[in-house]
Design an enzyme around this catalytic site. Structure first.
Site, PDB file in Angstrom:
ATOM      1  N   ASP A 195       0.691  -1.262   0.149  1.00  0.00           N
ATOM      2  CA  ASP A 195      -0.044   0.179  -0.138  1.00  0.00           C
ATOM      3  C   ASP A 195       0.773   1.165  -0.032  1.00  0.00           C
ATOM      4  OD1 ASP A 195       0.530  -0.242   2.426  1.00  0.00           O
ATOM      5  OD2 ASP A 195      -0.756  -0.252   3.632  1.00  0.00           O
ATOM      6  N   GLN A 206      -5.160   5.715  16.933  1.00  0.00           N
ATOM      7  CA  GLN A 206      -6.139   4.784  16.797  1.00  0.00           C
ATOM      8  C   GLN A 206      -6.490   4.392  17.693  1.00  0.00           C
ATOM      9  OE1 GLN A 206      -5.039   2.947  13.309  1.00  0.00           O
ATOM     10  NE2 GLN A 206      -5.419   4.463  11.678  1.00  0.00           N
TER      11      GLN A 206
END
Length: 474
Positions: free
Chosen positions: A238, A305
């Site tokens: 990615d 997160q």
């Protein structure tokens, strides 16, 4: 719809199906489907639910069919280092371990009995991280040797999903380069190293360059999905896809691919394998067109997160940024690359413990904790910038922040302030954009990497942050 492409971009916390097409010299995006992803705990280990992920891939494809927006070409990217092993019947062997699993603890010491860290870096150019595939496979050899003996094929996660769609097994170069088992000169597996480690050489397939068409859907998959499409090989790591979508045509730009991880670096045309680079823990991962991503892994927004998971999802990321901004005078700083932040049971407690152990003021509220993280990330970026300038003996003036983290205005401001660089932020969906662009280059709709990056500049809003900021920090 003619000329319709689909990027399936799967990250460690979520996945998305994003359609793309060219219109009047711009790249137009449309999100079709989004789903959650997370590690699960099984038998004391952190693993990925690989069957769930493939079902989500198919759900998104079926949604394209229902909406009457059938892509002609699709490609898949995921995070790096994690892999699947297939047996002689092409069935999965065992669980697909997640890179944050602790089974690789101290496995580097076992690898160093065979090849020392200095020699391994000169041979592969990959920074030492406990979760690198080389250590994962060595852990498997030592702890589950029977599973390794059954293996007939090694596939990184995008390779596996593409195999499930097409029936074609192939290893893609950029993702494979993250394993610590690839020769940066030959751009192929280092079979000598693999043999020395006692791993089965025959399971590793010859590496294929991204930007090519792999195959059509199998007949059975086309019938299940409701349409036939061609699968392209993008830069399936990615980060490699994200860097392909860098909105800069300069050859000397710094970047941060900002998300769960912060990948800070630049592009080089050849690997930089000095001992000084190794000691600073910079890596030379494969990029599109055989460029090298000379970068450093910094912990990234994983810490935010995890704080959000603890305090509750009613706290949006923008709200957390707002709370942090109100607490920028909180004085404490942590080392975001410290191992205690890799996979703690409680991120807030890990941050508090670090502050206690380093005799700093201990944060209590979400705002104080978030302020510590954002300031510490920016400080980490400054250190990486100083290191890369010293290693390469060159100065940089611009920094491009791409990916989901590019939307964190506060972090962008702090980064400009700490590094003294002009910061450009966007596109936020850089990975999906790079995924699409690789497919477009495979078909000839986009002719070159330079043309692809110019297309990004024309198609997306890029915010600018000057280092002369009004932000005040302790």
């Amino acid at each position: 719809m003619k000329g319709l492409y689909l990027a399936i971009d799967i990250g460690a916390s979520s996945g998305r199906h994003i359609l793309g097409h060219l219109d009047n010299g711009k790249l137009i995006l449309e999100e079709i489907y989004r789903f959650k992803n997370a590690m699960t705990n099984k038998n004391g280990h952190k693993v990925w639910d690989i069957d769930y992920l493939f079902e989500q891939i198919k759900i998104g494809l079926k949604m394209c069919n229902v909406l009457g927006k059938k892509p002609e070409y699709i490609s898949i990217d995921t995070w790096a280092v994690d892999y699947c092993l297939l047996d002689e019947k092409d069935e999965l062997i065992g669980d697909v371990y997640a890179y944050r699993d602790n089974r690789t603890k101290d496995i580097d010491l076992e690898v160093e009995k065979i090849i020392d860290s200095e020699s391994l870096y000169r041979r592969t150019g990959i920074q030492k991280q406990p979760f690198n595939t080389i250590y994962q496979l060595m852990a498997l050899k030592l702890q589950e040797e029977e599973s390794l003996k059954k293996a007939k094929t090694f596939l990184m996660l995008p390779d596996y999903f593409q195999f499930k769609l097409t029936g074609v097994k192939a290893n893609e170069y950029t993702n494979a380069s993250s394993t610590g088992l690839v020769d940066p000169d030959t751009k192929n597996w280092d079979y000598g190293l693999i043999k020395d480690l006692g791993l089965p050489e025959e399971i590793f397939l010859h590496l294929r360059k991204p930007g090519v068409i792999l195959s059509d859907f199998t007949k059975e998959m086309a019938e299940e999905i409701g349409f036939r499409a061609k699968v392209c090989m993008c830069a399936s790591h990615d980060t490699a896809s994200a860097i392909l979508a860098l909105p800069s045509i300069k050859s000397d730009a710094l970047y941060i691919s900002s998300g769960t991880w912060s990948l800070f670096g630049c592009e080089n045309l050849s690997p930089y394998l000095t001992d000084a680079a190794r000691k600073c823990n910079f890596t030379n991962e494969g990029g599109f067109n055989y460029r090298f991503r000379f970068l450093k892994n910094i912990m990234g927004l994983w810490m935010i997160q995890e704080l959000r998971r603890e305090f509750g999802e009613e706290y949006t990321f923008s709200k957390i940024c707002e709370l942090a901004r109100e607490n920028l005078d909180f004085p404490s700083i942590v080392d975001v690359n410290s191992n205690e932040f890799l996979a703690p049971e409680s991120m807030s407690e890990a941050i508090k413990d670090f502050c206690k152990n380093t005799k700093q003021q201990v944060p209590e509220s979400l705002g104080e904790l978030a302020a510590v993280v954002y300031k510490s990330l920016a400080r980490g970026y400054r250190k990486a910038k100083e290191e890369i300038e010293e290693l390469l003996a060159k100065k940089f003036s611009e920094l491009y922040i791409i990916g989901g983290g590019s939307q964190a205005d506060l972090l962008n401001e702090l980064t400009a302030l700490e590094t003294g660089l002009t910061v450009f932020a966007g596109p936020s969906e850089a990975t999906a954009v790079g995924n699409l662009l690789a497919s477009m280059m495979a078909t000839g709709d986009v002719l070159s990497l330079l043309e692809a990056r110019e297309l990004v500049r024309k198609s997306f809003e890029i915010k600018r942050y000057e280092f002369k900021s009004n932000v005040k920090i302790a």
